[in-house]
Design a protein around this motif. Sequence first.
Motif, mmCIF file in Angstrom:
data_model
loop_
_atom_site.group_PDB
_atom_site.id
_atom_site.type_symbol
_atom_site.label_atom_id
_atom_site.label_comp_id
_atom_site.label_asym_id
_atom_site.label_seq_id
_atom_site.Cartn_x
_atom_site.Cartn_y
_atom_site.Cartn_z
ATOM 1 N N LEU A 167 0.863 -1.186 0.000
ATOM 2 C CA LEU A 167 0.000 0.000 0.000
ATOM 3 C C LEU A 167 0.895 1.230 0.000
ATOM 4 C CD1 LEU A 167 -2.819 1.287 0.226
ATOM 5 C CD2 LEU A 167 -2.623 1.080 2.714
ATOM 6 N N VAL A 168 0.802 2.031 -1.058
ATOM 7 C CA VAL A 168 1.678 3.186 -1.225
ATOM 8 C C VAL A 168 1.233 4.350 -0.349
ATOM 9 C CG1 VAL A 168 2.588 4.863 -2.882
ATOM 10 C CG2 VAL A 168 2.268 2.479 -3.568
ATOM 11 N N GLN A 169 -0.036 4.707 -0.411
ATOM 12 C CA GLN A 169 -0.520 5.847 0.364
ATOM 13 C C GLN A 169 -2.034 5.805 0.483
ATOM 14 O OE1 GLN A 169 0.290 9.626 -1.557
ATOM 15 N NE2 GLN A 169 -0.152 8.833 -3.584
ATOM 16 N N VAL A 170 -2.514 6.420 1.546
ATOM 17 C CA VAL A 170 -3.949 6.631 1.779
ATOM 18 C C VAL A 170 -4.101 8.099 2.142
ATOM 19 C CG1 VAL A 170 -5.985 5.962 3.098
ATOM 20 C CG2 VAL A 170 -4.184 4.282 2.670
ATOM 21 N N PHE A 171 -4.909 8.822 1.393
ATOM 22 C CA PHE A 171 -5.065 10.250 1.700
ATOM 23 C C PHE A 171 -6.482 10.697 1.375
ATOM 24 C CE2 PHE A 171 -3.665 10.039 -2.700
ATOM 25 C CZ PHE A 171 -4.451 10.973 -3.351
ATOM 26 N N PRO A 172 -6.988 11.687 2.132
ATOM 27 C CA PRO A 172 -8.335 12.219 1.882
ATOM 28 C C PRO A 172 -8.326 13.206 0.722
ATOM 29 C CG PRO A 172 -7.385 13.282 3.787
ATOM 30 C CD PRO A 172 -6.378 12.266 3.337
ATOM 31 N N LEU A 173 -9.412 13.257 -0.001
ATOM 32 C CA LEU A 173 -9.527 14.150 -1.152
ATOM 33 C C LEU A 173 -9.920 15.559 -0.716
ATOM 34 C CD1 LEU A 173 -11.367 11.974 -3.824
ATOM 35 C CD2 LEU A 173 -9.139 13.061 -4.104
ATOM 36 N N HIS A 174 -9.438 16.521 -1.474
ATOM 37 C CA HIS A 174 -9.888 17.904 -1.295
ATOM 38 C C HIS A 174 -11.266 18.074 -1.919
ATOM 39 C CE1 HIS A 174 -6.633 20.107 0.576
ATOM 40 N NE2 HIS A 174 -5.748 19.532 -0.216
ATOM 41 N N ASP A 175 -12.052 18.936 -1.322
ATOM 42 C CA ASP A 175 -13.314 19.387 -1.906
ATOM 43 C C ASP A 175 -13.045 20.775 -2.483
ATOM 44 O OD1 ASP A 175 -15.831 20.609 -2.332
ATOM 45 O OD2 ASP A 175 -16.764 19.234 -0.916
ATOM 46 N N LYS A 176 -12.992 20.881 -3.809
ATOM 47 C CA LYS A 176 -12.540 22.115 -4.444
ATOM 48 C C LYS A 176 -13.407 23.316 -4.094
ATOM 49 C CE LYS A 176 -12.291 20.389 -8.656
ATOM 50 N NZ LYS A 176 -12.043 20.325 -10.120
ATOM 51 N N GLU A 177 -14.712 23.126 -4.039
ATOM 52 C CA GLU A 177 -15.590 24.258 -3.734
ATOM 53 C C GLU A 177 -15.434 24.709 -2.283
ATOM 54 O OE1 GLU A 177 -17.367 26.037 -5.805
ATOM 55 O OE2 GLU A 177 -16.528 24.805 -7.417
ATOM 56 N N GLU A 178 -15.407 23.747 -1.382
ATOM 57 C CA GLU A 178 -15.256 24.104 0.031
ATOM 58 C C GLU A 178 -13.870 24.683 0.292
ATOM 59 O OE1 GLU A 178 -15.936 22.058 4.425
ATOM 60 O OE2 GLU A 178 -16.467 20.975 2.597
ATOM 61 N N LEU A 179 -12.860 24.145 -0.385
ATOM 62 C CA LEU A 179 -11.503 24.661 -0.232
ATOM 63 C C LEU A 179 -11.404 26.088 -0.750
ATOM 64 C CD1 LEU A 179 -8.572 24.019 0.597
ATOM 65 C CD2 LEU A 179 -8.190 23.232 -1.749
ATOM 66 N N LYS A 180 -12.111 26.385 -1.825
ATOM 67 C CA LYS A 180 -12.101 27.736 -2.376
ATOM 68 C C LYS A 180 -12.716 28.725 -1.381
ATOM 69 C CE LYS A 180 -13.149 27.985 -6.669
ATOM 70 N NZ LYS A 180 -13.933 27.977 -7.934
#
Length: 651
Positions: A167-180
């Motif tokens: 397993l190389v990596q586990v990461f949460p995704l960004h929410d582009k609208e909320e991040l903006k």
Amino acid sequence: MQMDLRASDAGGAAFAPLVVLELATHAKEEAVTWLLGRIRDDERNGGAELLVQQLQIGGRDDQKTNPNVFLVGSTWHRLLRGAEEVGLFKEFHDGSMRGFTFSNRERFRDFQGDGDGFLSAAECQYIIKHELDTLRARDEAHVPGYPKAKLYPGKSIIRRLQSHSILVQVFPLHDKEELKRLSFSWYRRIKLSFQPLDDIRHYFGEGLALYFGFLEYFTFALVPMALVGIPYYLFDWENYDKYVLIAVFNLVWSTVFLEVWKRCSATLAYGWGTLSRKMAFEEPRPGFHGVLGLNPVTGREEPIYPNAKRQLRIYLVSVPFVLLCLYLSLHVMMIYFSMEVWALSAYEAEPGVLSSVLLFVPSIVYAVVIEAMNLAYRYAAEFLTDWENHRLESSYQNHLVLKVLVFNFVNCFASLFYIAFVMQDMVLLRQSLATLLITSQILNQIMEAFLPYWLQRRRNKKAHRRVWRVMGDKELPFREQVQLEADMSTYLGTFDDYLEQFLLFGYVSLFSCVYPLAAVLVVLNNVTEVYSDAFKMCHVFKRPFSVPAANIGVWQLAFETMSVIAVVTNCALIGLSPQVQAYFPESDTHLILMVVSVEHVLLAFKCILAFVIPDVPKQIQIKLAHLEFESLEALKKKKILEAAVQPKSDE
């Protein structure tokens, strides 16, 4: 939580992708199939009961395709049950913070319909990470396709896959609208106002929000020091010895500062539901290894490593290595003083513009060397702490923090202590402190602000050029967005951020009485630090998983230790002042006794202040006590009811 993107599980169920799971490109098909099956399987069968969709993205060299990238999500029903499992605290209908229970979900404030929007994005991703981490091996002897990757009953599957680089990596995704939206309210506008800590906590979690809360509090707390220091610096520039009053102010400030922060931290943690939250049972670190044995607490089979062997590694290898590094640091310090003597002799032999500039060269070179030594030692400390083979992540972090703090303290402050109390040269002390502080801040700004911004621009240009070649001038598609995030740097936590603030606090609390502009420089540094750190979190690093936190942890103890050292240091500086020495012209013994007495009085004052000012505000104490009372009453009623039902069942 809102996610505009949708994915579909193998069974056709639509879900919002929250987490990315990337396995190695060469991962065996049977291992991938087995892992996905365990993730999708029902809880009663030992699965995580999550939804998964495969997503192919370009490889690191943009030539190959990695087929082993998967989007992970969940139904709202599963997330709400997971919220109860991880022990989330949410606001109840009466305004109190209570542990969330699925059966009473409708009695919690803001819960509407099926619960959509009740949990924050950070909480949802934390729940999924928890469910993945608690996937346990059953009767498998090894990971399918990997005979050397042994599995033990009850062992975490994800941690085993990580330790074997499957397993190389586990990461949460960004929410582009909320991040903006967060970016606009956080750092895109230059404004003199508080940070949106609730929004930061909603998006990144409590641990990161507490760091930015502490950074903001520290910056505002430095303003009185800066306001006192500016006129003192301007009107008493040549009077290096008149620092008694500002030293006394420094003593009071460093004490009150930390006591008030505890209350602010408790208020924030209560509002976020982490103040009374119980931490989950810690699992062994992925890198922990040992002989297979039985855990006496959980009853599970897992690697066992003798504590005596670990202690031998610590005291026979790690401690001597740290002492050797401290010796080298002191040796470098003496070389710096030799350079200072050489520069001063060159100036006295031939005064001029060039020789006057030369006076600052040793301090600048020494400041750069200090930063380089701190960086090199950090890697060595991480290697040693990993080699010590600590079972728990908390133990690993505590030992790493101790190693790094001891070396950084000696490396950064030893020369200042030597100048102040051995050479007793306040002119050189002021010059050295100013040069060290300014040079270190310039280097930090280059490494933390300009370099990440430049790297982010290059990365984004490269990604957009790749998309433009394929699709033309269109908005970045989801597939490319996942790859862009997968290639981002991984955020390693708040360790380095707190370490930087710890050293800045040391510069201000220990010696700012002889260089009052230190507080001003730290305020300016922290203002830019807020914006640069915010930019990095939003655009340079992968989105980190939420880390539930009720306080700043071991760093609170580190800052309090520094404040105690500050009392001793400032009292000693006051004793060295000609203003005070004038009262004891005939006896140094009386002067020393006076300084020691004042120091003990101030330390006693710190203890009294810590006792008088409660760490948790009174109104929050009442709410917590009321909640505990209700829990006890409910338990009594339950026992009475069980006792009343028992005779009937016996009949």
